[in-house]
Write a protein that holds these residues in place. Structure first.
Motif, PDB file in Angstrom:
ATOM      1  N   PRO A   1       0.701  -1.167   0.009  1.00 56.72           N
ATOM      2  CA  PRO A   1       0.018  -0.103   0.018  1.00 56.72           C
ATOM      3  C   PRO A   1       0.816   1.243   0.007  1.00 56.72           C
ATOM      4  N   THR A   2       0.286   2.241  -0.555  1.00 60.54           N
ATOM      5  CA  THR A   2       0.765   3.818  -0.292  1.00 60.54           C
ATOM      6  C   THR A   2      -0.018   4.707   0.371  1.00 60.54           C
ATOM      7  N   PHE A   3       0.160   5.396   1.217  1.00 56.22           N
ATOM      8  CA  PHE A   3      -0.681   6.338   1.865  1.00 56.22           C
ATOM      9  C   PHE A   3      -0.543   7.620   1.493  1.00 56.22           C
ATOM     10  N   PRO A   4      -1.356   8.596   1.738  1.00 51.15           N
ATOM     11  CA  PRO A   4      -1.223   9.908   1.334  1.00 51.15           C
ATOM     12  C   PRO A   4       0.017  10.581   2.035  1.00 51.15           C
ATOM     13  N   SER A   5       0.885  11.345   1.127  1.00 49.16           N
ATOM     14  CA  SER A   5       2.047  11.936   1.501  1.00 49.16           C
ATOM     15  C   SER A   5       2.043  12.738   2.521  1.00 49.16           C
ATOM     16  N   ASP A   6       0.638  13.413   2.579  1.00 47.66           N
ATOM     17  CA  ASP A   6       0.499  14.782   3.441  1.00 47.66           C
ATOM     18  C   ASP A   6      -0.181  14.308   4.686  1.00 47.66           C
ATOM     19  N   MET A   7      -0.255  13.066   5.160  1.00 47.51           N
ATOM     20  CA  MET A   7      -0.924  12.613   6.342  1.00 47.51           C
ATOM     21  C   MET A   7       0.115  12.702   7.603  1.00 47.51           C
ATOM     22  N   ASP A   8      -0.505  12.483   8.523  1.00 48.91           N
ATOM     23  CA  ASP A   8       0.448  12.491   9.872  1.00 48.91           C
ATOM     24  C   ASP A   8       1.341  11.494   9.782  1.00 48.91           C
ATOM     25  N   GLN A   9       2.634  11.622  10.083  1.00 52.58           N
ATOM     26  CA  GLN A   9       3.506  10.418  10.162  1.00 52.58           C
ATOM     27  C   GLN A   9       3.500   9.505  11.004  1.00 52.58           C
TER      28      GLN A   9
ATOM     29  N   LEU B   1       0.360   8.528  12.377  1.00 52.81           N
ATOM     30  CA  LEU B   1      -0.517   7.677  11.784  1.00 52.81           C
ATOM     31  C   LEU B   1      -0.185   6.984  10.578  1.00 52.81           C
ATOM     32  N   LYS B   2       0.730   7.509   9.926  1.00 53.54           N
ATOM     33  CA  LYS B   2       1.269   6.613   8.579  1.00 53.54           C
ATOM     34  C   LYS B   2       2.043   5.593   9.267  1.00 53.54           C
ATOM     35  N   LYS B   3       2.726   5.638  10.281  1.00 46.40           N
ATOM     36  CA  LYS B   3       3.764   4.452  10.865  1.00 46.40           C
ATOM     37  C   LYS B   3       2.684   3.632  11.493  1.00 46.40           C
ATOM     38  N   THR B   4       1.565   4.053  11.913  1.00 49.55           N
ATOM     39  CA  THR B   4       0.602   2.823  12.634  1.00 49.55           C
ATOM     40  C   THR B   4      -0.142   2.144  11.557  1.00 49.55           C
ATOM     41  N   TRP B   5      -0.325   2.883  10.270  1.00 51.64           N
ATOM     42  CA  TRP B   5      -1.116   2.089   9.344  1.00 51.64           C
ATOM     43  C   TRP B   5      -0.173   1.089   8.730  1.00 51.64           C
ATOM     44  N   GLN B   6       1.074   1.520   8.665  1.00 56.60           N
ATOM     45  CA  GLN B   6       2.213   0.522   8.050  1.00 56.60           C
ATOM     46  C   GLN B   6       2.460  -0.532   8.866  1.00 56.60           C
TER      47      GLN B   6
END
Length: 290
Positions: free
Chosen positions: A171-179, A181-186
């Motif tokens: 997956p790729t997540f929005p580049s402008d999202m909170d980092q 939260l992004k790490k949590t999703w990853q």
């Protein structure tokens, strides 16, 4: 063209000299010390030689031709010898047409390229996986706006359909999202992919950076691309160094100079598509490139 490259490894703290025999666009033999053969020799004394970069540029079929050419020129000037790209699709019946259109956009490329598919998680199906197996599509990028999109996929059926070839799915997540939260999703995706035995990339792909060695191995590009070994494509970059700064002097793809200081871009149309016979042949590794 057949020639020998003599590469000192002084930057690695050794006086060893590696000799590479380049033959038919590949490195056919590597030796410690000089090779005594009656062919042209290139000395890298005073120069720095590294494997060519493999860089991502996704959803190429959504870009105008002028933007594609601009991006290709920028990648070459950064030392890229192979481009990882994709055709963005919404439905299975579009896939073949969009892949052909992406190939057409790359017809004037001077560097090699490897193609996959990009789509939203809702569009991945066992039938899509079967298409990837038949067409030797090594990866699928899932463009996510929210993590719940990934939880709605029936991963058991995807895993079953993906067993024989092993297309890498990430997956790729929005580049402008909170980092954070992004790490949590990853992290959640990593857990989900392990649970369902989905081959994936555990490292983000950044269009500003070369792809890491573990990801190259997962994608099945290494060691044909990304290394300097017997059997690898003769893809490398030559830098002039003064001890403090490195200046790119030439980019070589399969033994042919496609970029040099004096000629910004050469051999347009020389690039070819790389077909991955089997992804993740070597799995993940933290071993550094030579």
């Amino acid at each position: 063209m057949r020639y020998i490259i003599e590469r000192p490894l002084q930057s690695l703290g050794t006086d060893t000299v590696l000799s590479y025999l380049v033959d038919s666009q590949k490195i056919s033999y590597v030796s410690q010390g000089p090779l005594r053969m009656n062919v042209m020799k290139m000395s890298m004394h005073g120069l720095k030689m590294i494997p060519g970069h493999i860089s991502p540029l996704m959803s190429l079929n959504r870009l105008p031709i002028e933007k594609v050419r601009q991006n290709l020129g920028e990648r070459v000037r950064m030392g890229t010898t192979t481009l990882l790209t994709s055709a963005e699709v919404s439905y299975l019946h579009e896939a073949e047409t969009e892949l052909k259109r992406t190939r057409h956009l790359l017809i004037s490329s001077s560097i090699d390229y490897c193609m996959g598919l990009s789509m939203s998680p809702e569009k991945i199906t066992p039938q899509m996986i079967s298409f990837c197996r038949k067409q030797r599509i090594p990866f699928i990028e899932l463009i996510c706006k929210d993590f719940t999109q990934l939880t709605h996929v029936i991963w058991e059926r995807i895993s079953e359909a993906n067993f024989s070839y092993g297309t890498v799915i990430f997956p790729t997540f929005p580049s402008d999202m909170d980092q954070k939260l992004k790490k949590t999703w990853q992290r959640k995706w990593n857990e989900l992919s392990i649970k369902h035995q989905i081959p994936t990339l555990f490292h983000d792909l950044s269009e500003a950076e070369p792809i890491s060695l573990p990801s190259l191995k997962m994608l099945g590009l290494y060691p044909v691309k990304g290394g300097l070994f017997a059997g690898s494509d003769a893809d490398y970059c030559i830098y002039r160094t003064d001890g403090l700064n490195d200046t790119l002097q030439a980019v070589i793809v399969r033994g042919t100079i496609v970029f040099s200081e004096n000629v910004p871009e050469k051999h347009q149309g020389y690039g070819k598509e790389i077909i991955v016979v089997k992804p993740r042949r070597f799995g993940e590794s933290l071993i550094s490139r030579v």
